[in-house]
Motif scaffolding. Sequence first.
Motif, mmCIF file in Angstrom:
data_model
loop_
_atom_site.group_PDB
_atom_site.id
_atom_site.type_symbol
_atom_site.label_atom_id
_atom_site.label_comp_id
_atom_site.label_asym_id
_atom_site.label_seq_id
_atom_site.Cartn_x
_atom_site.Cartn_y
_atom_site.Cartn_z
ATOM 1 N N PRO A 1 0.809 -1.219 0.000
ATOM 2 C CA PRO A 1 0.000 0.000 0.000
ATOM 3 C C PRO A 1 0.841 1.267 0.000
ATOM 4 O O PRO A 1 1.957 1.292 0.511
ATOM 5 N N THR A 2 0.276 2.312 -0.567
ATOM 6 C CA THR A 2 0.899 3.629 -0.527
ATOM 7 C C THR A 2 0.049 4.549 0.339
ATOM 8 O O THR A 2 -1.108 4.262 0.612
ATOM 9 N N SER A 3 0.649 5.642 0.781
ATOM 10 C CA SER A 3 -0.066 6.602 1.618
ATOM 11 C C SER A 3 0.177 8.012 1.115
ATOM 12 O O SER A 3 1.268 8.338 0.652
ATOM 13 N N LYS A 4 -0.874 8.824 1.244
ATOM 14 C CA LYS A 4 -0.773 10.239 0.913
ATOM 15 C C LYS A 4 -0.396 10.959 2.200
ATOM 16 O O LYS A 4 -1.151 10.930 3.183
ATOM 17 N N VAL A 5 0.798 11.558 2.227
ATOM 18 C CA VAL A 5 1.332 12.112 3.465
ATOM 19 C C VAL A 5 1.809 13.547 3.270
ATOM 20 O O VAL A 5 2.212 13.934 2.162
ATOM 21 N N LEU A 6 1.766 14.331 4.341
ATOM 22 C CA LEU A 6 2.220 15.725 4.301
ATOM 23 C C LEU A 6 3.662 15.784 4.794
ATOM 24 O O LEU A 6 3.948 15.473 5.954
ATOM 25 N N ARG A 7 4.567 16.142 3.906
ATOM 26 C CA ARG A 7 5.993 16.268 4.255
ATOM 27 C C ARG A 7 6.522 17.593 3.711
ATOM 28 O O ARG A 7 6.283 17.914 2.540
ATOM 29 N N ASP A 8 7.227 18.336 4.537
ATOM 30 C CA ASP A 8 7.808 19.622 4.121
ATOM 31 C C ASP A 8 6.750 20.555 3.522
ATOM 32 O O ASP A 8 7.015 21.303 2.578
ATOM 33 N N GLY A 9 5.524 20.462 4.054
ATOM 34 C CA GLY A 9 4.455 21.345 3.578
ATOM 35 C C GLY A 9 3.823 20.913 2.275
ATOM 36 O O GLY A 9 2.968 21.612 1.738
ATOM 37 N N LYS A 10 4.239 19.738 1.742
ATOM 38 C CA LYS A 10 3.700 19.255 0.466
ATOM 39 C C LYS A 10 3.088 17.873 0.653
ATOM 40 O O LYS A 10 3.570 17.082 1.459
ATOM 41 N N ILE A 11 2.039 17.609 -0.124
ATOM 42 C CA ILE A 11 1.417 16.283 -0.087
ATOM 43 C C ILE A 11 2.179 15.358 -1.030
ATOM 44 O O ILE A 11 2.343 15.667 -2.214
ATOM 45 N N LYS A 12 2.660 14.238 -0.488
ATOM 46 C CA LYS A 12 3.423 13.274 -1.279
ATOM 47 C C LYS A 12 2.786 11.900 -1.141
ATOM 48 O O LYS A 12 2.137 11.601 -0.145
ATOM 49 N N VAL A 13 2.989 11.058 -2.154
ATOM 50 C CA VAL A 13 2.558 9.664 -2.087
ATOM 51 C C VAL A 13 3.790 8.817 -1.833
ATOM 52 O O VAL A 13 4.747 8.835 -2.611
ATOM 53 N N ILE A 14 3.814 8.114 -0.681
ATOM 54 C CA ILE A 14 4.973 7.295 -0.318
ATOM 55 C C ILE A 14 4.521 5.869 -0.019
ATOM 56 O O ILE A 14 3.332 5.605 0.185
ATOM 57 N N ASN A 15 5.481 4.941 0.029
ATOM 58 C CA ASN A 15 5.183 3.575 0.445
ATOM 59 C C ASN A 15 4.768 3.616 1.910
ATOM 60 O O ASN A 15 5.411 4.253 2.735
ATOM 61 N N ALA A 16 3.674 2.929 2.235
ATOM 62 C CA ALA A 16 3.151 2.947 3.610
ATOM 63 C C ALA A 16 4.173 2.433 4.619
ATOM 64 O O ALA A 16 4.100 2.764 5.805
ATOM 65 N N GLN A 17 5.136 1.643 4.149
ATOM 66 C CA GLN A 17 6.178 1.136 5.048
ATOM 67 C C GLN A 17 7.050 2.259 5.605
ATOM 68 O O GLN A 17 7.677 2.111 6.649
#
Length: 848
Positions: A101-117
């Motif tokens: 699975p992937t997750s939509k996450v807020l990093r450095d003020g930006k929304i990114k799609v990363i591996n849920a791991q």
Amino acid sequence: MNEKEIEGGLTQVEAERRLKKYGLNTIEKKKGVSPVKIFFSQFNDFITWILIVATVISGFMGEKADAITILIIVVMNAILGFVQEFKTERSLETLKELASPTSKVLRDGKIKVINAQELVMGDIVFLESGDKIPADCILLSRGNFMVDESLLTGESEGVSKSSSGKNNSIYMGTVVIKGKGKARVVQTGMETEMGKIAGMLQDIEKDRSPLKEKLTSLGKVLVVVCIVICIIVTLAGVWRGQDKYEMFLVGVSLAVAAIPEGLAAIVTVALALGVSRMLKRNALVRKLPAVETLGCTSIICSDKTGTLTENKMTVKALYFNGKMHKSDTGKLPDNTMMKKAFTYCNDCNFDIKKVDISEALMGDPTETALIKAFFKDARALKKFMDKAERVYDIPFDSDRKMMSVIMKEGSKKVCYVKGAPERVINKCKYILDRGQVRLLTAGEKNRVLKAVENMTSSALRCIAAAYKDSKVAAGRTLETNLIFIGIAGIIDPPRKEAKDAVLKCKLAGIRPVMITGDHKNTAFAIGKELDICSSQSQVITGEELDKLNDRQLSDKIQKISIFARVNPGHKLRIVKAFKARNNIVAMTGDGVNDAPAVKEADIGICMGISGTDVTKEASSMILLDDNFATIVSAVEEGRVIYDNIRKFIRYLLSCNLGEVLTMLLSSIFYLDTPLLPIQILMVNLATDGLPAVALGVDPPEGDIMKGKPRAKNESIFARGLSEKIIVRGALIGVCTVFSFVMGLYLGFGLKTARTMALCTLIISQLIHVFECRSEKHSIFQINLFTNLYLLAAVATSIIMLLCTIYVPFLQMVFHTSPLVVSQWFIVLFFSGIIALLNSLYLYFKSNN
């Protein structure tokens, strides 16, 4: 967690520090099969152990060179088998990681799609309906949010969640079934509730391929047949007075060489290699049996938006105050209430640091298009959004086809609604006309619907806006007595490659079918442009679908190419109706409600970009680029893989049959043994390994997508394959025996005659491997250089053969003698004469 981290998320540096400290967000799982175990499993065969024991005894009896060489060959065969199986295991593990699975996450003020791991404690994640919650979290955003916690609690009822109060915890592995929300990660990996009970499901399943099952059963039958023949050969030799031990070793060696023990394994290798090739074409296969089914696909049911179209939305027209306003440049008249409705009733996120609105917006393409129609600057959008506060929302639902929000503007609350025009207009009692609210008359309603008709006929997707601002309360009456504002017409052009893909489908005997929630006219305009349909009679709406019973739908469905204004529930009926007509159906989906139809389809396909975790788990394949052309490429690859499996089955079985018949015929006609045990094993090593695997990566023939799909229950030996195997195998055996007899007849001696038989058997098989590249074309019509792996494999086998007959040490080991030109002429004649005649026959047949 401070306010800054909630607003802008963790920094990438801090996230990496926490990941290093706390580890990956994964549930511990059982270790896979170790390489050592895979290697030793290659010897887990009764016949192989008999051979090993026999050769050890042979060594103690003084035949040490033979014994050592046979053991080396057995080990080399095991190494080849190990490499094949290990690569397959690694391919499946790689697929497992890709499908995680992937997750939509807020990093450095930006929304990114990363591996849920890679999630860590403190991360801010964005969730919506259909998402599997990737870690234990605390819900931060308010709204109508519901979670299925049955995996943890066993209760099937959805659980409502709220950012306020105690009921704000959501847990890893549970599924969002309603609403959108923002949450903060509080536990990851084995520290989550799911980790504590170690109940996380794996994404990739090790499904046993039906074809592999069939070939495993076939292999068992062939084992029995080969053993019987080997016993006959052994007993015949003993009866003629030949050495008992030598004949026993001949029988065992022949069994090792003749039994196609690698048949099922090579199928897995071919499937795994095919899956890797599909991945390069943006199709991620989750279940190996899907690869076999792909080649049978006769119907592809595809979503329109983003799959057949570019999913690059642009508002091209606005209808309000009874007038149509069109623009090709994107400059449209301003309308305050329309701006409010489409901006507030919207789930887009945006980056305030970026000025250009196109770069700043993140979210659904339809929603971003609606905002871009009214704003060019992210700062202006932020200023506008700050004027109101969202109090409550009802997210867009594919059944309702509407979204509603309650906004607090100063001291008053206003409900804004957007959705399908026919749904919204039916909820309206009033209309906003030049700033004045008045009753919506039947005539005005008809004018609105006529405007929708005109816009959709131009392939515009229509979104209506409405509002109400008095006595607003969240409840059943929220979306009633609305005030109609207007309509936005959005263009979503077809993908450039989609038309070619549709044509490719038709040439391949596959029907492309479009399924969309859009208006009937919009769907027809796009479908006609892509050549999916030619008349309105081939289009049906969800409303019309509801009026048909299952039998009526089954009778009518073969003539329908477009389903418009459908909901996910209709998709399941569509799949069942097509399957009832004996079609093999591929169905695409992305939302949580699409999962039943995706699971019901023969090939369930989930969108990799927009697809929810629930739908991905129900699917057989994931489109990483959400592109219709990728589905067609996957179908083509499925056909290629199946053809390649037929190729190496044809090759392996005909060659093994040739080896068995060589020994059987010599026994029947009271000839000396044409091949010694060590020579039989040499044939097996030179011909059964590398060439067969190289056929598994053979490129497709140019006309592979110009024939009808094969039947799903078709035998692997259909279309004359069994006849080809038997005839060619028999001819290989007969020609080898003739070569052996010719050597004896011309007085070359037994050792030289055996060498000639060895060369004839190996070379005839290496010539035959090129014949197996096509069932319709001759060797003269095939480009030999399109499969360099096969050329390298054949070259390696020839070098091995030449070494055994020209290197003095190996001459002693394999009991061979060097051949002269006249002897090579006999070998090449008997090795190639059948292939030459067969190729000439196919050549003239295809040209007449």
